[in-house]
Motif scaffolding. Structure first.
Motif, short mmCIF file in Angstrom:
data_model
loop_
_atom_site.label_atom_id
_atom_site.label_comp_id
_atom_site.label_asym_id
_atom_site.label_seq_id
_atom_site.Cartn_x
_atom_site.Cartn_y
_atom_site.Cartn_z
N GLN A 192 59.65 44.14 -34.91
CA GLN A 192 58.47 44.00 -34.53
C GLN A 192 57.40 43.97 -35.63
OE1 GLN A 192 61.16 45.64 -32.65
NE2 GLN A 192 60.65 46.02 -31.02
N ASN A 193 58.08 44.70 -36.55
CA ASN A 193 57.45 44.77 -37.94
C ASN A 193 56.64 43.65 -39.06
OD1 ASN A 193 56.14 47.15 -37.02
ND2 ASN A 193 58.06 48.47 -38.49
N TYR A 194 57.14 43.17 -38.22
CA TYR A 194 56.75 41.21 -38.85
C TYR A 194 55.87 39.90 -38.05
CZ TYR A 194 59.86 43.75 -43.22
OH TYR A 194 60.57 44.23 -43.37
N LYS A 195 55.21 38.99 -38.80
CA LYS A 195 54.72 38.51 -38.13
C LYS A 195 54.98 37.34 -39.52
CE LYS A 195 51.03 41.68 -36.58
NZ LYS A 195 49.25 41.94 -36.76
N THR A 196 54.89 35.98 -38.11
CA THR A 196 55.05 34.35 -38.39
C THR A 196 54.10 34.25 -39.04
OG1 THR A 196 57.35 35.02 -37.79
CG2 THR A 196 56.80 32.48 -38.45
N ILE A 197 53.54 33.62 -39.81
CA ILE A 197 52.31 32.61 -40.68
C ILE A 197 53.08 31.92 -40.86
CG2 ILE A 197 51.40 33.80 -42.35
CD1 ILE A 197 48.58 32.76 -40.59
N GLN A 198 52.35 30.09 -41.51
CA GLN A 198 52.78 29.37 -41.78
C GLN A 198 54.15 29.36 -42.26
OE1 GLN A 198 50.39 27.07 -43.03
NE2 GLN A 198 49.02 28.55 -41.86
N ASN A 199 54.70 29.54 -41.07
CA ASN A 199 56.62 29.41 -41.03
C ASN A 199 56.81 30.24 -42.29
OD1 ASN A 199 56.68 27.53 -38.90
ND2 ASN A 199 56.17 25.83 -41.21
N LEU A 200 55.94 31.53 -42.10
CA LEU A 200 56.78 33.08 -43.45
C LEU A 200 56.39 34.17 -42.47
CD1 LEU A 200 54.36 32.02 -46.70
CD2 LEU A 200 56.41 31.36 -46.41
N THR A 201 57.81 34.27 -42.84
CA THR A 201 57.28 35.88 -41.87
C THR A 201 57.62 36.87 -43.10
OG1 THR A 201 60.27 34.95 -41.20
CG2 THR A 201 59.18 37.54 -40.64
N LEU A 202 56.18 37.95 -42.63
CA LEU A 202 55.43 38.90 -43.50
C LEU A 202 55.29 39.80 -42.87
CD1 LEU A 202 52.39 36.98 -44.93
CD2 LEU A 202 54.81 36.85 -46.25
N SER A 203 55.20 41.21 -44.00
CA SER A 203 55.39 42.15 -43.25
C SER A 203 53.88 42.97 -42.65
CB SER A 203 55.94 43.16 -43.80
OG SER A 203 54.60 42.87 -45.27
N ASN A 204 54.12 43.79 -41.47
CA ASN A 204 52.30 44.12 -40.86
C ASN A 204 52.18 45.22 -41.71
OD1 ASN A 204 53.61 46.13 -40.14
ND2 ASN A 204 54.21 45.57 -37.59
N VAL A 205 52.08 45.61 -42.87
CA VAL A 205 51.65 46.49 -43.85
C VAL A 205 51.72 45.19 -45.25
CG1 VAL A 205 51.46 48.60 -44.52
CG2 VAL A 205 51.96 48.18 -42.12
N GLY A 206 50.99 45.45 -45.66
CA GLY A 206 50.70 44.92 -47.00
C GLY A 206 50.56 45.94 -48.48
N ILE A 207 50.92 45.65 -49.28
CA ILE A 207 50.38 47.07 -50.65
C ILE A 207 49.24 46.35 -51.13
CG2 ILE A 207 52.21 45.69 -51.73
CD1 ILE A 207 52.21 49.31 -52.56
N GLY A 208 48.28 47.55 -51.50
CA GLY A 208 47.40 47.22 -52.01
C GLY A 208 47.03 46.91 -53.31
N THR A 209 46.23 47.08 -54.45
CA THR A 209 45.72 47.77 -55.47
C THR A 209 45.53 48.17 -56.13
OG1 THR A 209 46.90 45.31 -57.43
CG2 THR A 209 48.35 46.56 -56.14
N TYR A 210 43.75 48.75 -55.45
CA TYR A 210 42.93 48.75 -56.14
C TYR A 210 42.04 48.99 -57.04
CZ TYR A 210 37.23 48.83 -54.96
OH TYR A 210 35.86 49.06 -55.25
N LEU A 211 42.47 50.66 -56.35
CA LEU A 211 41.64 52.56 -56.93
C LEU A 211 42.85 52.28 -58.34
CD1 LEU A 211 40.53 53.77 -54.23
CD2 LEU A 211 39.21 52.97 -55.76
N GLY A 212 41.84 53.22 -59.08
CA GLY A 212 42.53 53.58 -60.15
C GLY A 212 42.27 53.42 -61.60
N ASN A 213 42.65 54.44 -62.45
CA ASN A 213 41.96 54.14 -63.97
C ASN A 213 42.48 53.56 -64.44
OD1 ASN A 213 40.37 56.65 -63.55
ND2 ASN A 213 41.76 57.76 -64.31
N PRO A 214 41.57 52.34 -65.95
CA PRO A 214 42.84 51.23 -66.46
C PRO A 214 43.76 52.29 -67.57
CG PRO A 214 40.43 52.03 -66.94
CD PRO A 214 40.94 52.76 -65.63
#
Length: 366
Positions: free
Chosen positions: A23-45
């Motif tokens: 249940q933690n995966y959803k299908t769109i464009q025939n791709l099976t994707l996790s229903n949580v993704g990881i983002g990488t926005y914040l943090g020092n360079p």
């Protein structure tokens, strides 16, 4: 450079790894994707943050997350490089294959390079203005540029930063919000030109899909100068790409407080006013959501109502968002080991059922 892209077979295989909850995966464009993704926005360079982000991505993927989101301007190109290192490491160790993960990035904002120690405008002048990539008046007051030469340059840099031959999803980043100075008709013409460029990049095998990562335009009322119709956006994509166009995803803020995507009926489908999420579902557009924790502000004691016997407020935030009909996945930025370990607990439980979510909304609105 790592070849390939996310495939139906690869992503399906990823979703059936030992311990994965279907249940933690959803299908769109025939791709099976996790229903949580990881983002990488914040943090020092800096290199310390590089190491944290790389480790967080690896741990997230090994915990069942196969959606990774970044942008060229995040940490002045270092976020993309951290993503690239993490993916290369996982593949070289045989932990994953390229076709099992879905990688998105964004372009449009004017960015420098944190690995080159140079003043911001000196870098822009030397790197973009002198070669003619950016011309006079191309950069908006919002530090945004959506000319084709600039976006082409940025796409090639993103591919190099990520170490990938193909990016699964390229977003135009905050286009309405970043271009406040031009008339609406001119903006729409520019947007059509960008979509035509993205279609060519699909043909060239550099991207699979494209979309718009937004802040306001899809969650404001129709009378707002920032407003954009999702239906009209899709029609623009059809105009340049036909029925098999690549405009298949959007990203926007959504959480218990930024609830407009679910609550506000600002979009129109077949003459009926509907919510953004309803419109997206009707149009076959996948919706990823940003700021699930409002950069930590939703984690204060008593801010998020308790439900479903979930003790941690961060997990309640993620559970609410990913259980909302029409949402593919919230993208959660996580770096420190304790936050990563805590947030990844969400992959050990299923989302709410539709009836459970409906009951929860009734409880919240009564």
């Amino acid at each position: 450079m790592i070849a390939g892209s996310a495939t139906p077979e690869g992503t399906k295989k990823f979703s059936t790894r030992p311990g994965a909850i279907p249940q933690n995966y959803k299908t769109i464009q025939n791709l099976t994707l996790s229903n949580v993704g990881i983002g990488t926005y914040l943090g020092n360079p800096d290199s310390q943050t590089d190491a944290l982000v790389e480790e967080a991505i690896k741990k997230s993927v090994l915990s069942g997350i196969n959606v990774i989101d970044t942008a060229i301007n995040y940490r002045a190109q270092k976020a993309e490089r951290s993503v690239g290192k993490a993916i290369a490491s996982l593949i070289s160790q045989g932990k994953i294959d390229r076709d099992q993960i879905f990688v998105s990035t964004k372009n449009g904002y004017v960015t420098n390079d944190a690995d080159i120690k140079e003043e911001f405008w000196a870098y822009i002048q030397r790197e973009y203005a002198k070669p003619g990539t950016i011309k006079a008046n191309d950069i908006s007051s919002g530090y945004h540029c959506m000319t084709i030469p600039y976006l082409h340059d940025q796409l090639n840099r993103s591919l190099k930063n990520l170490g990938l031959e193909c990016i699964d999803l390229m977003y135009l980043h905050n286009a309405v919000e970043g271009q406040p100075d031009i008339p609406r008709q001119q903006f729409l013409q520019n947007l059509q030109d960008v979509f035509a460029f993205y279609e060519k990049m699909r043909t060239d095998g550099k991207i699979r899909y494209y979309g718009m990562a937004t802040w306001e335009c899809y969650r404001v009322s129709k009378d707002s100068p920032q407003y954009l119709s999702l239906y009209d956006t899709v029609e623009l994509a059809k105009k340049v790409g036909g029925e098999n166009h690549g405009f298949r995803f959007i990203q926007l803020p959504y959480n218990l407080y930024y609830d407009q995507a679910f609550m506000l009926k600002s979009q129109q489908i077949s003459g009926t006013d509907v919510s953004l999420l309803n419109a997206a579902t009707s149009l076959g557009i996948g919706v990823f959501t940003s700021v699930p924790l409002m950069q930590g502000r939703l984690l204060a004691p008593g801010t998020i109502p308790e439900f479903a016997n979930i003790a941690q407020p961060s997990l309640r935030c993620l559970q609410f968002i990913r259980s909302t009909p029409g949402v593919l996945a919230p993208l959660v930025g996580q770096k420190t080991q304790s936050h990563v370990d805590q947030n990844l607990q969400i992959m050990k439980i299923p989302p709410l059922s539709e009836s459970e979510f409906t009951d929860l909304i009734k409880k919240f609105t009564n």
